[in-house]
Design a protein around this motif. Structure first.
Motif, short mmCIF file in Angstrom:
data_model
loop_
_atom_site.label_atom_id
_atom_site.label_comp_id
_atom_site.label_asym_id
_atom_site.label_seq_id
_atom_site.Cartn_x
_atom_site.Cartn_y
_atom_site.Cartn_z
N GLU A 51 0.81 -1.22 0.00
CA GLU A 51 0.00 0.00 0.00
C GLU A 51 0.85 1.27 0.00
O GLU A 51 0.51 2.27 -0.64
CB GLU A 51 -0.93 -0.01 1.22
CG GLU A 51 -2.01 1.06 1.13
CD GLU A 51 -3.10 0.88 2.17
OE1 GLU A 51 -3.87 1.83 2.37
OE2 GLU A 51 -3.16 -0.20 2.80
N GLU A 52 1.97 1.24 0.71
CA GLU A 52 2.80 2.45 0.82
C GLU A 52 3.49 2.83 -0.49
O GLU A 52 4.04 3.93 -0.61
CB GLU A 52 3.86 2.27 1.91
CG GLU A 52 4.84 1.14 1.62
CD GLU A 52 5.87 0.97 2.72
OE1 GLU A 52 6.50 1.98 3.12
OE2 GLU A 52 6.05 -0.18 3.17
N LYS A 61 2.59 13.24 -3.05
CA LYS A 61 3.83 13.83 -2.52
C LYS A 61 4.41 14.85 -3.51
O LYS A 61 4.08 14.85 -4.69
CB LYS A 61 4.87 12.72 -2.24
CG LYS A 61 4.47 11.83 -1.06
CD LYS A 61 5.49 10.74 -0.82
CE LYS A 61 5.18 9.97 0.46
NZ LYS A 61 3.84 9.40 0.50
N HIS A 62 5.31 15.68 -2.99
CA HIS A 62 5.88 16.78 -3.79
C HIS A 62 7.37 16.93 -3.49
O HIS A 62 7.86 16.51 -2.44
CB HIS A 62 5.17 18.10 -3.50
CG HIS A 62 3.68 18.03 -3.60
ND1 HIS A 62 3.01 18.06 -4.79
CD2 HIS A 62 2.73 17.87 -2.63
CE1 HIS A 62 1.71 17.94 -4.59
NE2 HIS A 62 1.52 17.83 -3.28
N GLY A 63 8.08 17.57 -4.44
CA GLY A 63 9.46 17.95 -4.23
C GLY A 63 10.39 16.82 -3.83
O GLY A 63 10.30 15.70 -4.33
N PHE A 67 10.68 12.71 -4.56
CA PHE A 67 11.88 12.18 -5.21
C PHE A 67 12.49 11.03 -4.39
O PHE A 67 12.81 9.96 -4.91
CB PHE A 67 12.89 13.30 -5.41
CG PHE A 67 14.09 12.92 -6.23
CD1 PHE A 67 13.96 12.55 -7.56
CD2 PHE A 67 15.36 12.92 -5.67
CE1 PHE A 67 15.06 12.19 -8.33
CE2 PHE A 67 16.47 12.58 -6.43
CZ PHE A 67 16.31 12.20 -7.76
N ASN A 68 12.64 11.25 -3.08
CA ASN A 68 13.22 10.23 -2.20
C ASN A 68 12.30 9.01 -2.10
O ASN A 68 12.76 7.87 -2.05
CB ASN A 68 13.49 10.81 -0.82
CG ASN A 68 14.63 11.83 -0.84
OD1 ASN A 68 15.54 11.73 -1.67
ND2 ASN A 68 14.58 12.81 0.05
N HIS A 69 10.98 9.27 -2.06
CA HIS A 69 10.02 8.17 -1.98
C HIS A 69 10.07 7.33 -3.25
O HIS A 69 10.02 6.09 -3.18
CB HIS A 69 8.60 8.73 -1.79
CG HIS A 69 7.53 7.68 -1.81
ND1 HIS A 69 7.35 6.78 -0.78
CD2 HIS A 69 6.59 7.37 -2.75
CE1 HIS A 69 6.34 5.97 -1.08
NE2 HIS A 69 5.87 6.31 -2.26
N TYR A 70 10.22 7.97 -4.40
CA TYR A 70 10.27 7.26 -5.68
C TYR A 70 11.50 6.36 -5.75
O TYR A 70 11.42 5.20 -6.17
CB TYR A 70 10.28 8.28 -6.83
CG TYR A 70 10.37 7.67 -8.21
CD1 TYR A 70 9.40 6.79 -8.69
CD2 TYR A 70 11.43 7.99 -9.06
CE1 TYR A 70 9.48 6.23 -9.96
CE2 TYR A 70 11.52 7.45 -10.34
CZ TYR A 70 10.55 6.57 -10.78
OH TYR A 70 10.63 6.02 -12.03
N LEU A 74 11.48 2.18 -6.04
CA LEU A 74 12.17 1.36 -7.03
C LEU A 74 13.02 0.29 -6.34
O LEU A 74 13.05 -0.88 -6.76
CB LEU A 74 13.05 2.23 -7.93
CG LEU A 74 12.35 3.25 -8.83
CD1 LEU A 74 13.38 4.03 -9.64
CD2 LEU A 74 11.35 2.60 -9.75
N LEU A 75 13.70 0.69 -5.28
CA LEU A 75 14.57 -0.21 -4.55
C LEU A 75 13.78 -1.33 -3.86
O LEU A 75 14.12 -2.51 -3.95
CB LEU A 75 15.37 0.57 -3.51
CG LEU A 75 16.50 -0.18 -2.79
CD1 LEU A 75 17.59 -0.59 -3.77
CD2 LEU A 75 17.07 0.68 -1.67
#
Length: 473
Positions: A51-52, A61-63, A67-70, A74-75
């Motif tokens: 879900e997360e 999310k923004h900025g 970016f860090n979440h994306y 992937l990881l």
């Protein structure tokens, strides 16, 4: 909004990434990571994604937080995901460096008319993107994309049947198998005419493939998933021991990669009688050996001209092909139909015999190359261009076809010519008249194609010489 308009909007997003130095091919791969999540949401099928990491986690999310979440997404999906999810995201990383660019892409995708996309089919949308990528010369993706009109004709003439095992040992983006699946779905009312067990076989086991390039393998997995196919697509080299897993096939449809192994390197298969640095010749051996020896298993294979006339092992492989199979038809394809330039190509149609000797009595050739228009953006290549060839191919008595492009050579005549199959081309009208001189640009392009073909052949010779030298040391 139709599929073509959505494809164009998605393609235009590539301009956003120019400042990040991202290539067209990297862009399609990046887009695949993001589109996979969006399309699962639109299909109401996000159960395979934690879900997360589902689409809403990106859209909300923004900025730098986005970016860090994306990057974490992937990881995590590549490392801890399972099944298809893990295969698509394994070793995934982003080439995007600007958070604002990532946010713009996600917002633009979220704002598209996904209802229309779903009605027209997510699979068609994704194939549209792949074709767009292939048509961009700078992308270098033309080698992975066979023109759809050619694929459809090959599928139609090979005529796969329900219950048959179909394979593409050089799968690219899985276009041949998707077309074969679509062909059979139309013949069986989307498999509803079949029993439940037969329908399960078609969706999960009937089609298979293998792709060497990791990013292209991702695209193939995504393409299959969006077309409702659950089939196995191996990641690796068919010319290694992995290729032994793809045997006893009923139908093979493929366009093997052109060129030689790097540095003249030989394939690692130990079950091929004739092993060369020429990848197409090795693929051809794999293909006719991978067919069931039952007199019914068949193949249609796109191959460059050098396969038809290469000497040495090339001649031995052609002899072996004509012994083990009935090589009944060779279609000489027109130039300019592939996005990868500099090659002249053919389609070989053959059926594996029940024995390993004397299966070819005659070979019919159809010349779609000579005195044909120059295909390109101004003259699109369509299925209608094959009409006369299809008529000749499917006629009950081929000897009664009245078409100058249609010719026959017996096995004896081919043997007398040194087993070359570089035959069946008609007289070029442009060479017989000074009144209709060719366009200078087209002439230059043809000269470049011939030079590139000569370079490819020289590279093969260099590769063979390196192997001989290594053997002496």
């Amino acid at each position: 909004m139709n599929t073509q308009e959505i494809v164009q909007k998605l393609w235009n997003l590539c301009n956003v990434l120019r400042d990040d130095g991202i290539t067209f091919h990297q862009y399609v791969t990046e887009l695949t990571y993001i589109l996979f999540l969006k399309m699962l949401k639109e299909k109401g099928n996000e159960v395979s994604i934690p879900e997360e990491f589902r689409w809403d986690s990106l859209a909300s999310k923004h900025g730098m937080e986005l970016f860090n979440h994306y990057r974490r997404l992937l990881l995590e999906l590549g490392g801890k995901g399972s099944g298809l999810v893990k295969q698509i995201y394994v070793n995934a990383n982003t080439n995007i460096t600007e958070p604002k660019n990532l946010e713009k892409i996600i917002k633009s995708i979220d704002d598209l008319d996904w209802y229309s996309a779903q009605v027209e089919g997510f699979g068609d949308l994704y194939e549209g993107l792949l074709e767009k990528n292939a048509s961009e010369k700078k992308s270098g993706a033309g080698q992975y994309f066979t023109p759809r009109p050619l694929i459809d004709v090959m599928v139609k003439l090979v005529d796969p049947k329900p219950g048959e095992r179909c394979n593409d040992p050089a799968a690219g983006t899985f276009g041949f198998m998707i077309a074969a699946d679509d062909y059979l779905k139309k013949k069986t009312d989307n498999y509803f005419d079949l029993s439940e067990q037969e329908a399960i076989f078609q969706r999960a086991q009937a089609f298979s493939g293998c792709e060497l390039v990791k990013d292209t393998h991702r695209l193939a997995l995504m393409n299959a998933m969006l077309h409702g196919m659950e089939n196995e697509i191996l990641h690796g080299d068919t010319l290694s021991s992995l290729g032994k897993q793809m045997m006893n096939m009923d139908v093979i449809l493929t366009n093997p990669p052109f060129g030689t192994k790097k540095g003249g390197e030989r394939p690692t298969r130990d079950d091929l009688t004739f092993v060369t640095s020429n990848k197409q010749l090795n693929f051809l051996q794999h293909i006719y050996r991978a067919l069931k020896a039952n007199g019914k298993a068949r193949a249609a294979v796109v191959l460059p001209d050098n396969v038809l006339f290469a000497e040495g092992d090339g001649q031995k492989i052609r002899e072996d092909l004509m012994d083990k199979c009935n090589l009944h038809t060779i279609l000489r394809l027109p130039t300019g139909i592939f996005y990868a330039q500099g090659v002249t190509t053919n389609v070989l149609f053959f059926t594996r015999g029940e024995t390993d000797k004397g299966n070819t009595d005659e070979v019919w050739f159809y010349d779609m190359r000579t005195n044909m228009p120059k295909f390109g953006k101004r003259t699109p290549f369509t299925e209608a261009h094959f009409n006369q060839f299809i008529a000749a191919y499917t006629t009950e008595d081929r000897t009664k076809v009245e078409d100058e492009r249609w010719s026959r050579f017996t096995r004896g005549e081919i043997r007398d010519k040194g087993d070359t199959l570089d035959l069946g081309l008609i007289a070029d009208e442009s060479l017989s008249s000074y009144e209709d001189l060719p366009d200078p640009i087209e002439s230059a392009e043809e000269a470049i194609e011939k030079l590139e073909r000569a370079i490819a052949l020289l590279n093969e010779v260099v590769g063979e010489l390196k192997v001989v030298e290594e053997g002496r040391e």
